[in-house]
Every structure is written in C-alpha cells, then in structure tokens.
Design an enzyme around this catalytic site. Structure first.
Site, PDB file in Angstrom:
ATOM      1  N   LYS A 137      22.710  49.117  34.302  1.00  0.00           N
ATOM      2  CA  LYS A 137      24.075  48.885  34.772  1.00  0.00           C
ATOM      3  C   LYS A 137      24.174  47.676  35.700  1.00  0.00           C
ATOM      4  O   LYS A 137      25.169  46.945  35.678  1.00  0.00           O
ATOM      5  CB  LYS A 137      24.622  50.138  35.456  1.00  0.00           C
ATOM      6  CG  LYS A 137      24.880  51.273  34.485  1.00  0.00           C
ATOM      7  CD  LYS A 137      25.629  52.417  35.127  1.00  0.00           C
ATOM      8  CE  LYS A 137      25.940  53.506  34.106  1.00  0.00           C
ATOM      9  NZ  LYS A 137      26.694  54.633  34.696  1.00  0.00           N
ATOM     10  N   LYS A 175      23.977  58.958  19.699  1.00  0.00           N
ATOM     11  CA  LYS A 175      24.273  60.275  20.248  1.00  0.00           C
ATOM     12  C   LYS A 175      25.779  60.457  20.425  1.00  0.00           C
ATOM     13  O   LYS A 175      26.480  59.527  20.818  1.00  0.00           O
ATOM     14  CB  LYS A 175      23.561  60.442  21.589  1.00  0.00           C
ATOM     15  CG  LYS A 175      23.676  61.826  22.207  1.00  0.00           C
ATOM     16  CD  LYS A 175      22.891  61.893  23.511  1.00  0.00           C
ATOM     17  CE  LYS A 175      23.013  63.253  24.166  1.00  0.00           C
ATOM     18  NZ  LYS A 175      22.272  63.318  25.446  1.00  0.00           N
ATOM     19  N   LYS A 232      31.335  61.677  24.874  1.00  0.00           N
ATOM     20  CA  LYS A 232      32.762  61.764  25.202  1.00  0.00           C
ATOM     21  C   LYS A 232      33.330  60.432  25.662  1.00  0.00           C
ATOM     22  O   LYS A 232      34.542  60.261  25.741  1.00  0.00           O
ATOM     23  CB  LYS A 232      33.005  62.835  26.273  1.00  0.00           C
ATOM     24  CG  LYS A 232      32.228  62.672  27.552  1.00  0.00           C
ATOM     25  CD  LYS A 232      32.536  63.798  28.503  1.00  0.00           C
ATOM     26  CE  LYS A 232      31.665  63.783  29.751  1.00  0.00           C
ATOM     27  NZ  LYS A 232      30.309  64.290  29.481  1.00  0.00           N
TER      28      LYS A 232
END
Length: 346
Positions: A121, A208, A211
């Site tokens: 990140k 994978k 959401k």
C-alpha cells in the site's frame, strides 16, 4: 494462563477477528464464519469485531457503527452461540490498545516495514499518503491474539505473516521478561483454513472473491436478495466445454461453482460432479442458485430480527465484559513484566 475446562477436558483457546469493512460475501462465510460455527463446539472461542483495525483508513463514523453492529448480527445469525463463544467489539475492551503499545515498543521498525500489506500500500499510494496506523496495526493484531492466551488462530494464507510476527514477538517477550522458566504469554499456533474453502470471483475465477470488487457480479453478498443471487450465478463465468467436472487447474470457473455448491449443501465435490454428469451448465446453475438462496435466507431473516431487538446489544455487552476479564489479566502481566506502574499488581 489456563484454558477453559468443559465437559471434563481442557479446551484449547481460539481467537479470530474480522474487520467491519462491509457486508461479508459468501466466500467470507464459507472460508471463515461457517468455520467459526464448527470451532465453537471444540474450542473456547473469542470472536471479535476488530473495529480499531478498520480506522487505519478513513471511515464515515455513522456508517462504521452500522457496519460494526451489522457484522455482530451476522456472527449470531450464522449460528455462533453466545453460550459457547464470546462475541465482542474490539474497541470496547481497552486492553487491546494498551497491549498494542507495549507490543510496538518491543517490535522493531524493520519488522513492521517488512509486512507485505504495508509495503504494497505504501508503494502504491506513497509513504506520505498512508496513515501511521497502517504501519503499526500489526502490533495491534498481535495484542488481539495474545490477550486471550490463544492456542490457535485460524487464518488464510494471506495472514500467515502476521501470525509469524505474533509468534516471534511472544518468543522475544518471554525470553526477555520471563523469570524462572515461567512464560508470560502463550505462543499461538497457526491454523491455515482447510483446502477448498477459498472461494473465487464469479467473473474472474483466478482471483479470490472480494466485497471490494469493482464488478458487483463477481461476488455474492450474504445479504443479497434471492433474485439478485440467481442473476449473479446465472452470469457466472464457466467455459465452453459444457462438462461439469471439478478441475481447478483447467476449469476454474465451474470448479469454483462446484465448491460453492458443496459448501451450501454438504455434498462433496465428487458427489456433485457425478450428480450432474451429462447435464448442462444451465440446469447446474439453476440448482446452485436455489441452494445458495436456501442457505442464506434463514441467515438473512435472523439477521434482521437481531438488528430490531435488544438481544444483540445485551450479547455484546456480556461479551465485552467476559473479554475484559481475561484481557485485563494478560495486560497486567505484561505491565508487570516491563515495569509499568508504581508497583506490580495481580
């Protein structure tokens, strides 16, 4: 530092936490929540909504509180029994934040900068634009685990690095502060999720299910309406052969759907493949959709009931109190060890 005694034998302790980052998918249910229901019968379980981890990225306060309560309701709706397991919210047990500071002060900057999530990140967004909490949240995760004398922590492969950090910390802490071969903290074992529990995207079965997928057709939310579930499964990616067989390497799309079917019905992947031998994808998808709807509808009904009753708050209050009693004892051992306070306390 003893584990619970139930049914005449000593039960090992498990801790697991999920961030309230949105409505879990059916992949989260199969890979984690469904496993929690099974684990509560054989282990002394602490299931936590880790809301302090959630604020490492910006959050809308009102929406975050809704997500916290919603995730707690889903914990119960899937079948976690508050008489068998302790369900609580992380921020309601202050020992987590206090213990995390002690962990930070006994963890090197190099260890934290090597953590994959921080590296990814910070490289993607730039070090100056990420919060310091992204760097220091692994010590909070360590604190989550050690506070409850956890013997086992069930995690996916992507979280294994954090568990290794926990194990390394416990070894160093016990070596530095322990006396007369007396360990202060319990070193947890890593329990990787069972093979077959990894659910992939309906639109890209090489990735994978998530959401956070920008394509909403790629995942089934646990709160999706039946009509939407049917639509998403109907549009799920398969292949052009029309042959229903479990072969993840060569047929990832249909194999992923077979895995979901297996989790929804309890049948093995081989049984499902045999049952649909010679049948088409259309019939298979129709039956799969009904199986998923049948699985999720009772959960959704119970979820809505919990949100409208006072039962949920009572369970969370009791869970937080039970968690505090254990966590505070571990925290005091840590404080005594490092010399905090005017005198050592029990």
């Amino acid at each position: 530092m003893t584990n619970s005694d139930k049914g005449g034998y000593l039960m090992k302790t498990i801790f697991s936490g999920i961030q309230p980052s949105g409505i879990p998918t059916i992949g989260n249910y199969i890979g984690a929540l469904k496993q929690f229901v099974d684990l509560q019968n054989d282990y002394h379980c602490y299931f936590c909504i880790v809301d302090e981890h959630a604020i490492t990225v910006p959050q809308d306060p009102q929406k975050l509180r809704q997500k916290i309560k919603g995730l707690a309701a889903l914990y119960l709706a899937v079948g976690i029994d508050p008489k068998k397991a302790i369900i609580f919210i992380q921020s309601e047990v202050s020992a987590h934040a206090e213990a995390a500071w002690i962990v930070q002060c006994n963890t090197s900057l190099g260890d934290l900068e090597r953590m994959t999530q921080f590296k990814d990140k910070s490289q993607k967004n730039g070090r100056t634009s990420v919060s310091s909490g992204l760097l220091t949240y692994p010590p909070l995760m360590v604190a989550d685990i050690i506070l409850y004398n956890s013997d086992l922590v069930p995690v996916g492969e992507d979280q294994k690095q954090h568990l290794e950090l926990t194990r390394d910390f416990v070894e160093r802490f016990n070596y530095r502060y322990g006396q007369a071969n007396q360990e202060i903290l319990v070193k947890p074992a890593v329990q990787i999720s069972k093979h077959g529990s990894r659910i992939m995207s309906l639109q890209d079965p090489t990735k994978k299910m998530s959401k956070s997928d920008t394509n909403s057709k790629g995942y089934i939310s646990m709160l999706d309406e039946p009509a939407l579930i049917r639509k998403k499964i109907k549009s799920a990616v398969t292949d052009s052969t029309g042959v229903i067989e479990y072969n993840p390497a060569e047929k990832p799309g249909i194999s992923n759907l077979i895995t979901i079917f297996s989790a929804a019905t309890g049948q093995t992947v081989d049984e499902i493949a045999t049952l649909y031998q010679g049948k088409g994808y259309g019939e298979f998808k129709t039956d799969l959709a009904e199986a998923v709807v049948a699985l999720l509808e009772p959960i959704q009904i119970r979820y809505k009931e919990l949100l409208q009753s006072e039962e949920l708050d009572l369970i969370l209050d009791n869970g937080a109190q039970a968690a505090r009693e254990v966590a505070n004892k571990t925290l005091q051992r840590m404080k005594n060890a490092v010399g905090l306070g005017r005198k050592a306390r029990r």
